[in-house]
Enzyme design. Structure first.
Site, mmCIF file in Angstrom:
data_model
loop_
_atom_site.group_PDB
_atom_site.id
_atom_site.type_symbol
_atom_site.label_atom_id
_atom_site.label_comp_id
_atom_site.label_asym_id
_atom_site.label_seq_id
_atom_site.Cartn_x
_atom_site.Cartn_y
_atom_site.Cartn_z
ATOM 1 N N ASP A 96 0.823 -1.217 0.000
ATOM 2 C CA ASP A 96 0.000 0.000 0.000
ATOM 3 C C ASP A 96 0.855 1.264 0.000
ATOM 4 O O ASP A 96 1.713 1.440 0.880
ATOM 5 C CB ASP A 96 -0.887 0.042 1.252
ATOM 6 C CG ASP A 96 -1.936 -1.040 1.278
ATOM 7 O OD1 ASP A 96 -1.867 -1.963 0.461
ATOM 8 O OD2 ASP A 96 -2.831 -0.970 2.144
ATOM 9 N N SER A 174 -1.766 1.281 6.746
ATOM 10 C CA SER A 174 -2.004 2.274 5.702
ATOM 11 C C SER A 174 -2.700 3.551 6.183
ATOM 12 O O SER A 174 -3.370 3.561 7.216
ATOM 13 C CB SER A 174 -2.838 1.621 4.602
ATOM 14 O OG SER A 174 -2.975 2.458 3.498
ATOM 15 N N ASP A 262 -6.819 2.700 7.794
ATOM 16 C CA ASP A 262 -6.704 3.380 6.501
ATOM 17 C C ASP A 262 -7.296 4.791 6.506
ATOM 18 O O ASP A 262 -8.099 5.144 5.637
ATOM 19 C CB ASP A 262 -7.355 2.562 5.380
ATOM 20 C CG ASP A 262 -6.833 1.151 5.275
ATOM 21 O OD1 ASP A 262 -5.800 0.864 5.891
ATOM 22 O OD2 ASP A 262 -7.457 0.332 4.584
ATOM 23 N N GLU A 357 -11.839 -1.652 1.926
ATOM 24 C CA GLU A 357 -10.565 -1.125 2.396
ATOM 25 C C GLU A 357 -10.131 0.157 1.680
ATOM 26 O O GLU A 357 -10.648 0.526 0.641
ATOM 27 C CB GLU A 357 -9.468 -2.181 2.175
ATOM 28 C CG GLU A 357 -9.749 -3.502 2.862
ATOM 29 C CD GLU A 357 -8.539 -4.408 2.849
ATOM 30 O OE1 GLU A 357 -7.844 -4.444 3.867
ATOM 31 O OE2 GLU A 357 -8.286 -5.056 1.820
#
Length: 487
Positions: A96, A174, A262, A357
């Site tokens: 990522d 991330s 995230d 995600e």
């Protein structure tokens, strides 16, 4: 009394009367209902089972298909190396990644450089997951142009703030990064604690931020000069809006898949927000068998609901569907990047999947576009399998919704490849460009640790056209590995 015969006669009389009156009674053909059936949207936008099933017919459409890449051209990132404690050089996986962005989502320039943050680590150590900073001169888009400034955080950094969560950090997951109006680099990411139930740690994920200080060692080199204002922002509160890790695992049942990660930064009319991956809390359609009877999660007609529900109740994926309560969450934060206000989820995927995600959101032409990556292997939809990879997209007139699916179903990108194909990609990330409807899509290529000589690496980028409620992959638009602008 023969109840069965009486019932049959009553049915014939009803049908006969209906025909004489010019129609057939619809209840004679209705799918069976259940007293547990209900419909409750919780005033949220849904990723429905109907949309996902309709999406299958869009597989193979070039507008939505991740381009095919030439395997012979794919290289590991030359700069993605580190030295271990014994002085050995390790060629790292990089997966990522996210660029340093201006508040409108376009790629920021820092003293003539483009900067990308990314997760990287030793391919032989699955828990070696930390954030590194890569940079290059703005004018050079080649893979060889990227340099590695090293890890953003030192191991000791997490102990310096008086923070209740940072001190337990085991991995860095991330996030996003913004170039502030006062010229500072502000990083948002996920602090992931260890999964050690015996000590009361269940891999808690906490939205976290820090200012990253940079300097130029010379005209070709950027240095990381430490971090400041390093702090946790949000970890789910009381589990009413978003499922907390304690709610998911506190009972000792570790079969759930908890997500809280995230964070993606976005601004709107002077307000600052973080959009993130999560799961629904107890007041917004929590998981459990009851959710399988909620028509709102199915979409389409009553007939579709009843038939799809019966299939799901008898499916080997029933247990997975019960726990599937993926959500894209949002919070408002203060100007000092502390927590301000918890807000209801932007979109949910109950009964469909637990994982939507890497949310990515930006404004275009007065509308907000929201994208998320997801895997068929986590889904409960017949006709979608482990090799299906998606980026889904949604659009709204305001940052807090409601959101409607792009391209009718939400499909934006689809790839169907064996995970052991080195051109397999994931974590697609849409980057706005200046004065154009074409956007650059980045991702990583090759699954982590699958090959001795092939590492997870920057995938070749490509362009995506966005106009109103429709998107399409731009033909013949493949760019360099890791390219983040189309110029």
């Amino acid at each position: 009394m023969n109840v069965q015969k009486l019932t049959a006669k009553a049915t014939v009389v009803t049908l006969g009367a209906s025909i004489l009156l010019g129609g057939i009674a619809p209840q004679a053909f209705a799918a069976p209902k259940d007293a547990r059936d209900y419909k409750e949207t919780y005033d949220l936008s849904q990723i429905t089972r109907s949309d996902m099933k309709n999406m299958i017919s869009q597989h193979g459409d070039p507008k939505f298909t991740v381009p095919a890449f030439d395997e012979s051209t794919i290289r590991n990132i030359p700069a993605a190396t580190k030295t271990d404690e014994n002085g050995n050089t390790i060629v790292m996986d990089v997966w990522d990644t996210w660029p340093l962005q201006n508040t409108d989502g376009t790629v920021a320039e820092y003293n003539g450089y483009h900067i990308v943050f990314g997760l990287a680590g030793d391919p032989k150590n699955g828990s070696d997951t930390f954030i590194y900073m890569f940079y290059k001169k703005v004018a050079d888009n080649s893979l060889d142009a990227w340099k590695n400034a090293g890890r953003v955080f030192e191991d000791s950094n997490k102990f310096q703030p008086n923070d209740p969560y940072l001190k337990y950090q085991a991995e860095e997951w991330s996030g996003s990064a913004t170039f502030t109006d006062d010229g500072e680099v502000r990083l948002f990411y996920t602090n992931r604690e260890p999964f050690t139930p015996e000590s009361g740690h269940y891999g808690k994920q906490t939205l976290t931020t820090a200012q990253v200080n940079l300097s130029e060692a010379d005209k070709n080199t950027l240095n990381i000069d430490g971090v400041e204002d390093y702090k946790s922002i949000y970890e789910g509160g009381d589990s009413k809006t978003y499922q907390t890790v304690d709610k998911a695992f506190g009972s000792g049942d570790f079969a759930d898949n908890h997500t809280f990660r995230d964070p993606h930064y976005v601004e709107d009319n002077g307000h600052k927000y973080l959009v993130f991956e999560a799961n629904t809390g107890t007041e917004y359609g929590y998981q459990g068998e009851e959710s399988l009877y909620n028509k709102a999660y199915y979409g389409n007609s009553e007939k579709f609901f009843q038939e799809e529900k019966q299939k799901l109740l008898q499916s080997p994926k029933k247990d997975l569907a019960e726990k599937a309560n993926g959500a894209i969450g949002i919070i408002e934060i203060n100007d000092d990047f502390t927590m301000k206000k918890e807000m209801k989820p932007l979109i949910v995927s109950n009964t469909v999947t637990d994982e939507i995600e890497r949310p990515n959101i930006f404004e275009k032409d007065g509308k907000f576009y929201l994208f998320t990556s997801t895997r068929g292997s986590k889904m409960t939809i017949d006709g979608i399998d482990d090799e299906d990879i998606y980026m889904l997209g949604y659009v709204s007139n305001s940052v807090d919704g409601p959101y409607k699916p792009l391209n009718k179903t939400g499909i934006v990108l689809h790839q169907d490849l064996n995970p052991r194909d080195i051109t397999w990609t994931y974590a697609h990330y849409v980057i706005p460009q200046e004065n154009t409807d074409n956007f650059v899509v980045t991702s990583y290529m090759t699954n982590r640790g699958f090959f001795e000589d092939r590492k997870s690496t920057f995938a070749p980028s490509f362009e995506l056209n966005i106009k109103g409620p429709k998107t399409s992959v731009v033909e013949n638009s493949i760019l360099e590995q890791g390219q983040i602008t189309n110029k």
